[in-house]
Motif scaffolding. Structure first.
Motif, PDB file in Angstrom:
ATOM      1  N   GLU A 151       0.832  -1.203   0.000  1.00  0.00           N
ATOM      2  CA  GLU A 151       0.000   0.000   0.000  1.00  0.00           C
ATOM      3  C   GLU A 151       0.869   1.256   0.000  1.00  0.00           C
ATOM      4  O   GLU A 151       0.603   2.214  -0.746  1.00  0.00           O
ATOM      5  CB  GLU A 151      -0.903  -0.023   1.235  1.00  0.00           C
ATOM      6  N   VAL A 152       1.910   1.251   0.823  1.00  0.00           N
ATOM      7  CA  VAL A 152       2.822   2.395   0.897  1.00  0.00           C
ATOM      8  C   VAL A 152       3.557   2.568  -0.432  1.00  0.00           C
ATOM      9  O   VAL A 152       3.736   3.698  -0.922  1.00  0.00           O
ATOM     10  CB  VAL A 152       3.831   2.211   2.045  1.00  0.00           C
ATOM     11  N   SER A 153       3.968   1.454  -1.027  1.00  0.00           N
ATOM     12  CA  SER A 153       4.695   1.514  -2.297  1.00  0.00           C
ATOM     13  C   SER A 153       3.820   2.100  -3.401  1.00  0.00           C
ATOM     14  O   SER A 153       4.303   2.860  -4.248  1.00  0.00           O
ATOM     15  CB  SER A 153       5.177   0.117  -2.701  1.00  0.00           C
ATOM     16  N   VAL A 154       2.543   1.748  -3.407  1.00  0.00           N
ATOM     17  CA  VAL A 154       1.621   2.309  -4.400  1.00  0.00           C
ATOM     18  C   VAL A 154       1.504   3.816  -4.209  1.00  0.00           C
ATOM     19  O   VAL A 154       1.533   4.589  -5.171  1.00  0.00           O
ATOM     20  CB  VAL A 154       0.226   1.644  -4.298  1.00  0.00           C
ATOM     21  N   THR A 155       1.385   4.243  -2.964  1.00  0.00           N
ATOM     22  CA  THR A 155       1.305   5.675  -2.659  1.00  0.00           C
ATOM     23  C   THR A 155       2.555   6.406  -3.134  1.00  0.00           C
ATOM     24  O   THR A 155       2.480   7.541  -3.629  1.00  0.00           O
ATOM     25  CB  THR A 155       1.129   5.899  -1.150  1.00  0.00           C
ATOM     26  N   ASP A 156       3.701   5.733  -3.000  1.00  0.00           N
ATOM     27  CA  ASP A 156       4.975   6.328  -3.424  1.00  0.00           C
ATOM     28  C   ASP A 156       5.203   6.210  -4.920  1.00  0.00           C
ATOM     29  O   ASP A 156       6.209   6.711  -5.447  1.00  0.00           O
ATOM     30  CB  ASP A 156       6.136   5.665  -2.682  1.00  0.00           C
ATOM     31  N   GLY A 157       4.301   5.503  -5.609  1.00  0.00           N
ATOM     32  CA  GLY A 157       4.446   5.339  -7.053  1.00  0.00           C
ATOM     33  C   GLY A 157       5.372   4.221  -7.467  1.00  0.00           C
ATOM     34  O   GLY A 157       5.697   4.083  -8.651  1.00  0.00           O
ATOM     35  N   ASP A 158       5.795   3.391  -6.522  1.00  0.00           N
ATOM     36  CA  ASP A 158       6.689   2.280  -6.829  1.00  0.00           C
ATOM     37  C   ASP A 158       5.858   1.007  -6.997  1.00  0.00           C
ATOM     38  O   ASP A 158       5.749   0.175  -6.081  1.00  0.00           O
ATOM     39  CB  ASP A 158       7.721   2.109  -5.712  1.00  0.00           C
ATOM     40  N   LEU A 159       5.261   0.851  -8.172  1.00  0.00           N
ATOM     41  CA  LEU A 159       4.357  -0.276  -8.407  1.00  0.00           C
ATOM     42  C   LEU A 159       5.097  -1.610  -8.472  1.00  0.00           C
ATOM     43  O   LEU A 159       4.536  -2.654  -8.138  1.00  0.00           O
ATOM     44  CB  LEU A 159       3.578  -0.042  -9.707  1.00  0.00           C
ATOM     45  N   LYS A 160       6.359  -1.579  -8.885  1.00  0.00           N
ATOM     46  CA  LYS A 160       7.152  -2.808  -8.939  1.00  0.00           C
ATOM     47  C   LYS A 160       7.366  -3.373  -7.530  1.00  0.00           C
ATOM     48  O   LYS A 160       7.228  -4.582  -7.302  1.00  0.00           O
ATOM     49  CB  LYS A 160       8.498  -2.536  -9.609  1.00  0.00           C
ATOM     50  N   ALA A 161       7.697  -2.493  -6.592  1.00  0.00           N
ATOM     51  CA  ALA A 161       7.886  -2.933  -5.203  1.00  0.00           C
ATOM     52  C   ALA A 161       6.566  -3.427  -4.628  1.00  0.00           C
ATOM     53  O   ALA A 161       6.528  -4.415  -3.890  1.00  0.00           O
ATOM     54  CB  ALA A 161       8.443  -1.788  -4.361  1.00  0.00           C
TER      55      ALA A 161
ATOM     56  N   ALA B  33      -5.971  -6.587  -7.592  1.00  0.00           N
ATOM     57  CA  ALA B  33      -6.845  -5.996  -8.611  1.00  0.00           C
ATOM     58  C   ALA B  33      -6.683  -4.477  -8.652  1.00  0.00           C
ATOM     59  O   ALA B  33      -6.640  -3.876  -9.737  1.00  0.00           O
ATOM     60  CB  ALA B  33      -8.303  -6.365  -8.323  1.00  0.00           C
ATOM     61  N   ARG B  34      -6.569  -3.857  -7.487  1.00  0.00           N
ATOM     62  CA  ARG B  34      -6.341  -2.404  -7.438  1.00  0.00           C
ATOM     63  C   ARG B  34      -5.016  -2.056  -8.132  1.00  0.00           C
ATOM     64  O   ARG B  34      -4.936  -1.074  -8.875  1.00  0.00           O
ATOM     65  CB  ARG B  34      -6.301  -1.931  -5.981  1.00  0.00           C
ATOM     66  N   LEU B  35      -3.994  -2.863  -7.867  1.00  0.00           N
ATOM     67  CA  LEU B  35      -2.687  -2.608  -8.470  1.00  0.00           C
ATOM     68  C   LEU B  35      -2.762  -2.772  -9.984  1.00  0.00           C
ATOM     69  O   LEU B  35      -2.197  -1.967 -10.740  1.00  0.00           O
ATOM     70  CB  LEU B  35      -1.646  -3.559  -7.881  1.00  0.00           C
TER      71      LEU B  35
END
Length: 224
Positions: A99-109, A135-137
């Motif tokens: 969740e934090v990685s998505v917020t930071d824009g790091d979709l790979k992580a 699914a969100r990702l």
């Protein structure tokens, strides 16, 4: 007589003889039984202790995330994965990291964290929750078909409102407005009337383009 009924003395003698003959087997059986009971209690105590330790580590992880202490959060999460891999807390931490990685824009992580969480999850409800996150990702990456495939993994009884809303979002991206409308309607039917998310889903549904059938009806009314 075919047999004789033994008196109490004779019965007692037979019992004592049987005990003398089988004394070693009885002693071994009792010892094994006691060891099993002791071992179970020790295992149970260790399980409870491990659960408590993992819970404390997870609390520390959440505190670090909330305080934006990224390095501490990462270190604690790695410790949870290493020392408490079978605990649900390590899975929760991986999901929070995603969740934090998505917020930071790091979709790979985020993808790597969700993959680990999915492999470590021990029950179906957790698997469903991870599928929703996946699914969100997928939607964030523009992979609507992949998102629908993930949503198919979610049990119908698990998070129906969230799953239906995400399904509607994916169908919108695929241009399937009628199907999206039905999905949003399903989401609303599973939401409480006072849910703060209800208005948002209603807005999504209202923003959908009018279906072909609806366009024809509007045209007919205009002609008349």
């Amino acid at each position: 007589m075919a047999f004789e009924v033994l008196d109490e003395h004779e019965q007692g003698e037979l019992v004592r003889k049987w005990l003398r003959t089988n004394a070693m087997s009885i002693a071994i059986g009792i010892t094994i039984g006691l060891l099993l009971i002791f071992g179970y209690k020790q295992w149970k105590a260790r399980e409870l202790r491990t659960h408590a330790e993992a819970a404390l580590q997870f609390d520390a992880f959440v505190d670090a995330v909330d305080a934006k202490r990224s390095d501490d959060a990462k270190r604690i999460a790695e410790g949870l994965r290493k020392d408490y891999a079978k605990s649900a807390f390590s899975t929760f931490a991986a999901m929070r990291q995603a969740e934090v990685s998505v917020t930071d824009g790091d979709l790979k992580a985020a993808q790597a964290d969700l993959d680990w969480a999915n492999q470590s999850a021990r029950n179906s409800v957790m698997k469903s929750l991870i599928a929703l996150r996946q699914a969100r990702l997928d939607l964030a990456e523009g992979k609507a078909d992949a998102a629908l495939a993930e949503l198919d993994k979610v049990a119908k009884s698990d998070f129906p409102a969230i799953a239906s809303e995400l399904r509607g979002d994916a169908l919108v991206k695929l241009g399937r407005s009628a199907d999206a409308r039905a999905a949003y309607a399903e989401a609303l039917s599973n939401q409480d009337a006072q849910s703060p998310d209800r208005a948002f889903v209603e807005m999504k549904q209202a923003d959908l383009p009018v279906s072909d059938a609806g366009v024809e009806k509007v045209a007919e009314k205009t002609k008349s």
